[in-house]
Scaffold this active site. Structure first.
Site, mmCIF file in Angstrom:
data_model
loop_
_atom_site.group_PDB
_atom_site.id
_atom_site.type_symbol
_atom_site.label_atom_id
_atom_site.label_comp_id
_atom_site.label_asym_id
_atom_site.label_seq_id
_atom_site.Cartn_x
_atom_site.Cartn_y
_atom_site.Cartn_z
ATOM 1 N N CYS A 129 -22.192 100.734 15.670
ATOM 2 C CA CYS A 129 -21.875 100.002 16.900
ATOM 3 C C CYS A 129 -23.134 99.740 17.723
ATOM 4 C CB CYS A 129 -20.860 100.799 17.710
ATOM 5 S SG CYS A 129 -20.425 100.014 19.267
ATOM 6 N N CYS A 132 -22.693 99.963 21.516
ATOM 7 C CA CYS A 132 -22.661 101.325 22.078
ATOM 8 C C CYS A 132 -24.065 101.936 22.099
ATOM 9 C CB CYS A 132 -21.779 102.250 21.234
ATOM 10 S SG CYS A 132 -20.284 101.506 20.603
ATOM 11 N N ASP A 133 -24.849 101.698 21.058
ATOM 12 C CA ASP A 133 -26.062 102.514 20.857
ATOM 13 C C ASP A 133 -27.394 101.776 21.038
ATOM 14 O OD1 ASP A 133 -24.441 104.667 20.320
ATOM 15 O OD2 ASP A 133 -24.354 104.250 18.172
#
Ligand code: NAP
Length: 303
Positions: A129, A132-133
């Site tokens: 992801c 997200c990261d």
């Protein structure tokens, strides 16, 4: 006893809930995480009609959720463990639910590469992801694996953070849409290592390199990097349904144009069903059809 239970609150499940709510069915929408599903793994969506320039996925989902809640549909946080298709009863972590019809909109999860180091370094450099990261990889060198739309979108997103973005793909041609390929070509940070496989993810405390096999020469070499993002497709979230209704060999639910499955009164929509195009727009279309079919099924049985 409810009229309808919908399993999964991604775009398919939320749209099914919207249509079910407007049909005044007593509906419960069960979701094990927050509403949204895997669309939230991308920051924006550019091909959802009506939003020139794209719309943030968080905003799109929160609008869908609001629309559903305005109709009085209950979104229940719970994990479905088992479904008795004949009785239409659901066993979940927090209890049991019963309804007259069920819509499965359980979606799909990222496919694993299944190479040494992948599991070990997940959360320590390996990610599925970018949204997200990505901030963890500011000024760092990242590798992305895959050749579809997901890898292309996430490469473009990651190039805002990383110092270099290197796509490793097993064939010479990508399957990403032409518009995304054009955008990648224009991005100086993005480069490609084609006809190559990642055979191992290496490191110490964190990821430090991937081992790459050149499929044309057969040679293997290490490629230094700080992060590995894997986008090699998705697997349906249907393990809890195995043997209960008809699926293909990969576990995608077989359903007809009314979204009816092989079991009466059980419908499937979105990424968990077998179809030719996996997009938010047709997940929503599936959801609308599934809710309409469920409504007709319930009405028929009530006569
Ligand atoms: P995808 O289109 O199925 O592409 C997966 C890619 O991973 C392919 O290039 C495939 O290679 C490669 N691959 C598969 N297994 C592999 C393995 N074991 N090792 C190395 N490479 C492997 O999947 P996706 O890009 O994740 O997208 C999933 C679905 O969501 C698609 O239907 C896609 O169109 C849709 N989606 C759409 C958008 C959009 O329209 N904006 C954005 C994201 C996702 P081959 O090419 O050789 O098969």
């Amino acid at each position: 006893m409810h009229d309808l239970i919908i399993i999964g609150a991604g775009p398919a499940g939320l749209t099914a809930a919207l249509y079910a709510g407007r049909s005044r069915l007593d509906t419960v929408l069960i979701e094990k995480m927050a509403p949204g599903g895997r669309i939230l793994m991308s920051e924006t969506i550019e091909n959802y009609p009506g939003f020139p320039g794209g719309i943030s996925t968080v905003e799109l989902i929160s609008r869908m959720e609001q629309q559903v809640k305005e109709l009085g549909v209950k979104i229940q946080s719970d994990e479905v463990l088992d479904l008795d298709c004949e009785k239409k009863t659901i066993t979940a972590s927090s209890g049991t639910y019963a309804a007259r019809a069920v819509i499965i909109a359980s979606g799909a999860h990222p496919r694993k590469l299944n190479v040494p180091g992948e599991k070990e370094y997940t959360g320590r450099g390996v990610s599925y992801c970018a949204t997200c990261d990505a901030p963890f990889f500011k000024g760092k060198k990242v590798v992305l694996v895959g050749g579809g739309n997901a890898v292309a979108e996430e490469a473009i997103y990651l190039s805002r953070f990383a110092s270099s973005v290197n796509i490793i793909h097993r064939r010479q041609d990508l399957r990403a849409s032409e518009i995304l390929q054009e955008k990648m070509q224009q991005d100086k940070k993005i480069s490609f290592i084609l006809s190559s496989l990642v055979t191992e993810i290496k490191g110490a405390k964190k990821v430090e390199a991937v081992k790459i096999k050149d499929l044309l020469s057969g040679k293997e070499s290490d490629f230094a990097c700080d992060g590995v993002f894997i986008y090699i497709g998705y697997e349906p979230e249907t393990v809890f349904l195995k043997g209960k209704l008809q699926m293909d060999e990969a576990g995608f639910i077989i359903s007809n144009e009314s979204m009816a499955t092989s079991v009466d009164g059980v419908f499937a929509c979105g990424d968990c069903r077998k179809k030719s195009l996996y997009q938010v727009i047709n997940a929503c279309g599936d959801g609308a059809v599934a809710a309409d079919s469920a409504y007709k099924f319930i009405a028929d049985r009530s006569r």
